[in-house]
Design a protein around this motif. Structure first.
Motif, PDB file in Angstrom:
ATOM      1  N   TYR A  90      49.895  68.337  10.583  1.00 41.38           N
ATOM      2  CA  TYR A  90      49.643  66.912  10.807  1.00 41.38           C
ATOM      3  C   TYR A  90      48.373  66.718  11.622  1.00 41.38           C
ATOM      4  CZ  TYR A  90      51.593  67.317  15.592  1.00 41.38           C
ATOM      5  OH  TYR A  90      51.847  67.665  16.900  1.00 41.38           O
ATOM      6  N   ARG A  91      47.762  65.543  11.435  1.00 38.54           N
ATOM      7  CA  ARG A  91      46.614  65.142  12.236  1.00 38.54           C
ATOM      8  C   ARG A  91      46.539  63.620  12.238  1.00 38.54           C
ATOM      9  NH1 ARG A  91      41.547  67.290   8.468  1.00 38.54           N
ATOM     10  NH2 ARG A  91      42.252  66.414   6.493  1.00 38.54           N
ATOM     11  N   TYR A 109      39.264  62.779  11.516  1.00 41.50           N
ATOM     12  CA  TYR A 109      40.612  63.284  11.741  1.00 41.50           C
ATOM     13  C   TYR A 109      40.624  64.138  13.007  1.00 41.50           C
ATOM     14  CZ  TYR A 109      41.438  62.044   6.836  1.00 41.50           C
ATOM     15  OH  TYR A 109      41.555  61.377   5.654  1.00 41.50           O
ATOM     16  N   GLY A 111      43.397  66.492  15.776  1.00 39.73           N
ATOM     17  CA  GLY A 111      44.714  67.067  15.999  1.00 39.73           C
ATOM     18  C   GLY A 111      45.430  66.431  17.177  1.00 39.73           C
ATOM     19  N   ASP A 112      46.629  66.871  17.391  1.00 37.44           N
ATOM     20  CA  ASP A 112      47.447  66.399  18.497  1.00 37.44           C
ATOM     21  C   ASP A 112      46.948  67.067  19.785  1.00 37.44           C
ATOM     22  OD1 ASP A 112      49.414  65.816  20.352  1.00 37.44           O
ATOM     23  OD2 ASP A 112      51.080  66.159  18.974  1.00 37.44           O
ATOM     24  N   THR A 118      49.310  75.362  16.103  1.00 38.64           N
ATOM     25  CA  THR A 118      48.198  74.877  15.295  1.00 38.64           C
ATOM     26  C   THR A 118      48.005  75.751  14.069  1.00 38.64           C
ATOM     27  OG1 THR A 118      46.591  76.209  16.519  1.00 38.64           O
ATOM     28  CG2 THR A 118      47.000  73.973  17.321  1.00 38.64           C
ATOM     29  N   VAL A 122      41.687  71.558  12.285  1.00 37.42           N
ATOM     30  CA  VAL A 122      42.210  70.835  13.448  1.00 37.42           C
ATOM     31  C   VAL A 122      43.647  70.402  13.203  1.00 37.42           C
ATOM     32  CG1 VAL A 122      39.972  70.062  14.249  1.00 37.42           C
ATOM     33  CG2 VAL A 122      41.205  68.684  12.571  1.00 37.42           C
ATOM     34  N   PHE A 123      44.351  71.160  12.388  1.00 36.08           N
ATOM     35  CA  PHE A 123      45.742  70.824  12.094  1.00 36.08           C
ATOM     36  C   PHE A 123      46.662  71.231  13.243  1.00 36.08           C
ATOM     37  CE2 PHE A 123      44.272  70.986   7.628  1.00 36.08           C
ATOM     38  CZ  PHE A 123      44.749  69.752   7.205  1.00 36.08           C
ATOM     39  N   SER A 124      47.580  70.340  13.532  1.00 37.73           N
ATOM     40  CA  SER A 124      48.693  70.672  14.412  1.00 37.73           C
ATOM     41  C   SER A 124      49.905  70.983  13.536  1.00 37.73           C
ATOM     42  CB  SER A 124      48.988  69.505  15.348  1.00 37.73           C
ATOM     43  OG  SER A 124      47.801  69.119  16.033  1.00 37.73           O
ATOM     44  N   PRO A 243      40.642  66.618  20.814  1.00 39.39           N
ATOM     45  CA  PRO A 243      41.081  65.322  20.274  1.00 39.39           C
ATOM     46  C   PRO A 243      40.603  64.107  21.046  1.00 39.39           C
ATOM     47  CG  PRO A 243      42.853  66.904  20.085  1.00 39.39           C
ATOM     48  CD  PRO A 243      41.760  67.591  20.846  1.00 39.39           C
TER      49      PRO A 243
END
Length: 665
Positions: A90-91, A109, A111-112, A118, A122-124, A243
């Motif tokens: 998610y992002r 976009y 990430g968290d 991760t 930049v995906f969490s 972020p």
């Protein structure tokens, strides 16, 4: 108050609710926010689109703390979403008025900022349902006392490749006498070739190393074998992909100092962490209470969730906790006038110290002081950081002066007169700062010790300088392949010096087998290069009279590590150390270490010839070379009988080696 447990996906069974704090992002000012979610299996499938969910500002209850530091936390949340079991990426995305013209734009976009896991980019990451880790089995582990620490700095990527690879080498670390490892930053970063000093996700172990499960396994195995683990943490600056930088940059200008309009002088920047000042990366603004709360929560998280045993704080002299002084259109971040107040480090280290008292591994008894290790990187300023004047809970500090002396000796093939002073910390700056080897933290008294090293991740290898008689310059990375015919033996007196020095000795992974990488002094290439260890150097390339298959330098470090742990005199304070003799022309140095009834004399020979050294023993009796005695193939180690304590006795010292003489009777 910032609370990590109130951030990130809230998961109950297969129901998920997304939460993120977005200070300054307010719906009534035209902002909106979304979260994009995709099952990891479909990440690279063009036919599978991400699911998009709208976020809404959370309406806080009347008794709920709505502040993060001095600013409104502005928590945005999704509705409760039912999801299939699986691993998800998610992002986030923000939409709102662009700075300058007010046109509505979308952020990149991001990430968290509080992601616990991760993936690439930049995906969490989160799992449905939650994957609960196995219970810890390190309940009997205790940190060693600070004066017994032998520290080993390593880069996971270069040393073992993964957390599992490092765990596999624990027996090797034990053979060197290592009881604490210091890991270069393991937080998730943007570029896999970087060393880790441009952080993006402060709560997530790097996925390419093995992620959360891999890191828990490494810590568990280290504790099972009596080894503590400390993390190198970068709190002075961040990567652009952090972020709260990348997500905000289209909507708000980052602040310098001239935006203080509050009558109390509080810093109410719309960004909770990042300032406009730049050195290595945008500086985190420690003048903001929101930044102070965030990084204290980061430390507490690693102590609690991963059983970390301490921290090395990178570049603490770069913490932005005061307005810097600008001259001639620029800022000299390394000038004395721009040193921080260090109130930031005081508060962080003290809060972390108090947090550590909640965990039995730091306490030999409930009444004693915590043994948590907190090391500052404030090069050449350990006299201040470790003195009561610093008013912090920092109990270790990197001291680069010994390394400086060693490098100059290696380049010039000389002995410098300052070597003894730096080995024994007899420099007057320690007395001037009131350094006593102890500090008070509340009602507790803790030890405070210099971290001594001759090599670190941040500079050329000592052997590179011996081989090339120069620093690396601006050539990037360079090394001479193989040890065949190379004078690795010239490193031996340096090893003896380090392991008999006052303070905490630190090895940089590979120095024990003559790793020889050259490293440029400037430019971004220095932190982007991959320097895998030459494990083939570990093996002996020449015939040996004792049939050794391991490079003798490795065995020397093993002997020295065990001797240091066995003999308290080698761990004694600077008050129990004295230089006795130095001959720069012959390249020999003699100094004394003692504690209680034990007396040791260390003799170093940096020359290529055997030397006979006049040694002022000061005690009558039989003196035995405990270093030579530690080798299995030595039946009768070197010894000398002294009958007159006032005379100098001649002692023969092998070329590029030394002796550790102990008064036996």
């Amino acid at each position: 108050m910032f609370k990590i447990e109130e951030t990130g996906p809230q998961i109950q069974g297969n129901d998920v609710r997304f939460r993120i704090d977005l200070p300054g992002i307010e719906q009534e000012k035209g902002f909106s926010a979304k979260v994009y979610v995709i099952n990891k299996r479909g990440q690279f499938d063009v036919n599978i689109a991400a699911d998009v969910y709208e976020l809404k500002p959370e309406i806080a209850s009347p008794d709920e703390d709505e502040l993060w530091g001095e600013i409104a936390r502005n928590r945005w949340c999704s509705d409760l979403i039912q999801m299939e079991s699986g691993t998800y990426l998610y992002r986030f995305e923000i939409s709102g008025p662009e700075q300058g013209n007010g046109n509505k734009v979308r952020s990149l976009y991001f990430g968290d900022p509080c992601a616990r896991e991760t993936d690439a980019g930049v995906f969490s990451v989160f799992h449905v349902p939650v994957e609960n880790p196995a219970p810890w089995e390190d309940g009997t582990f205790k940190l060693p006392p600070l004066d017994e620490v032998i520290l080993y700095e390593l880069n996971v990527a270069e040393f073992g490749g993964t957390f599992a690879g490092v765990a596999e080498r624990i027996p090797y670390l034990l053979s060197l006498g290592i009881n604490v490892i210091e890991l270069l930053p393991i937080n998730s970063i943007a570029e896999p070739t970087r060393w880790g000093y441009m952080p993006i996700f402060y709560f997530a172990p790097e996925e390419r190393f093995g992620g959360p499960a891999g890191f828990r396994h490494l810590v568990q195995e280290c504790h099972r074998n009596g080894i503590a683990v400390i993390l190198d943490m970068v709190y002075a600056h961040t990567d652009r992909m952090f972020p709260y930088q990348i997500g905000y940059e289209r909507f708000f200008q980052l602040w310098y100092d001239d935006h203080y309009s509050d009558e109390d002088g509080l810093h109410h920047a719309p960004n909770p962490l990042v300032s406009a000042y730049d050195n290595f990366g945008k500086k985190n603004d420690w003048r903001m209470q929101s930044a102070q709360e965030f990084f204290a929560a980061v430390n507490a998280f690693w102590l609690r969730e991963y059983h970390i045993d301490g921290f090395r704080y990178d570049h603490v002299n770069g913490y932005l906790d005061r307005k810097p002084i600008e001259r001639n259109g620029g800022i000299d971040w390394y000038s004395q006038e721009n040193r921080p107040t260090f109130l930031s480090l005081q508060d962080l280290s003290k809060a972390t110290y108090q947090e550590s008292r909640n965990y039995p591994r730091f306490l030999s008894t409930p009444e004693e002081a915590s043994r948590i290790i907190q090391i500052g990187e404030d090069l050449r300023e350990s006299a201040y950081q470790l003195s009561p004047a610093s008013a912090s809970a920092i109990n270790g500090c990197w001291e680069k002066r010994l390394s400086d002396v060693a490098k100059n000796m290696a380049v010039g093939d000389i002995l410098l007169g300052d070597l003894g002073k730096e080995l024994l910390l007899t420099d007057e700056r320690f007395d001037e700062m009131g350094y006593t080897g102890e500090k008070n933290v509340g009602d507790d008294t803790i030890p405070a010790m210099v971290v001594q090293f001759i090599e670190s991740h941040d500079e050329c290898r000592l052997f590179y300088m011996i081989q090339n008689q120069k620093d690396c310059g601006d050539t990037g990375f360079e090394y001479r392949n193989g040890l065949d015919g190379q004078p690795w033996w010239k490193l031996q007196p340096y090893a003896i010096a380090l392991m008999t020095s006052v303070g905490i000795p630190m090895l940089w992974a590979g120095q024990e087998f003559a790793e020889n990488t050259g490293l440029t002094e400037g430019g971004m290439v220095r932190v982007r290069g991959f320097r895998p260890l030459h494990w083939d150097y570990f093996y002996n390339v020449e015939s040996s009279t004792d049939g050794a298959t391991v490079l003798p330098l490795v065995n020397l470090y093993r002997k020295l590590g065990n001797l240091r742990r066995k003999h308290a005199a080698l761990r004694a304070t600077r008050e129990n150390a004295r230089e006795e003799y130095c001959n720069l022309e012959d390249k020999v140095l003699v100094y004394r270490r003692w504690k209680n009834e034990e007396v040791l004399i260390i003799i170093l020979n940096f020359s290529d010839q055997e030397r006979e050294i006049p040694v002022p023993f000061g005690h009558t009796g039989i003196w035995v070379d405990i270093l030579e005695a530690s080798y299995d193939n030595v039946n009768e180690p070197y010894s000398i009988s002294v009958s007159d304590s006032s005379t100098h006795e001649l002692v023969s010292i092998p070329a590029n080696f030394g002796r550790i003489l102990r008064l036996e009777s």
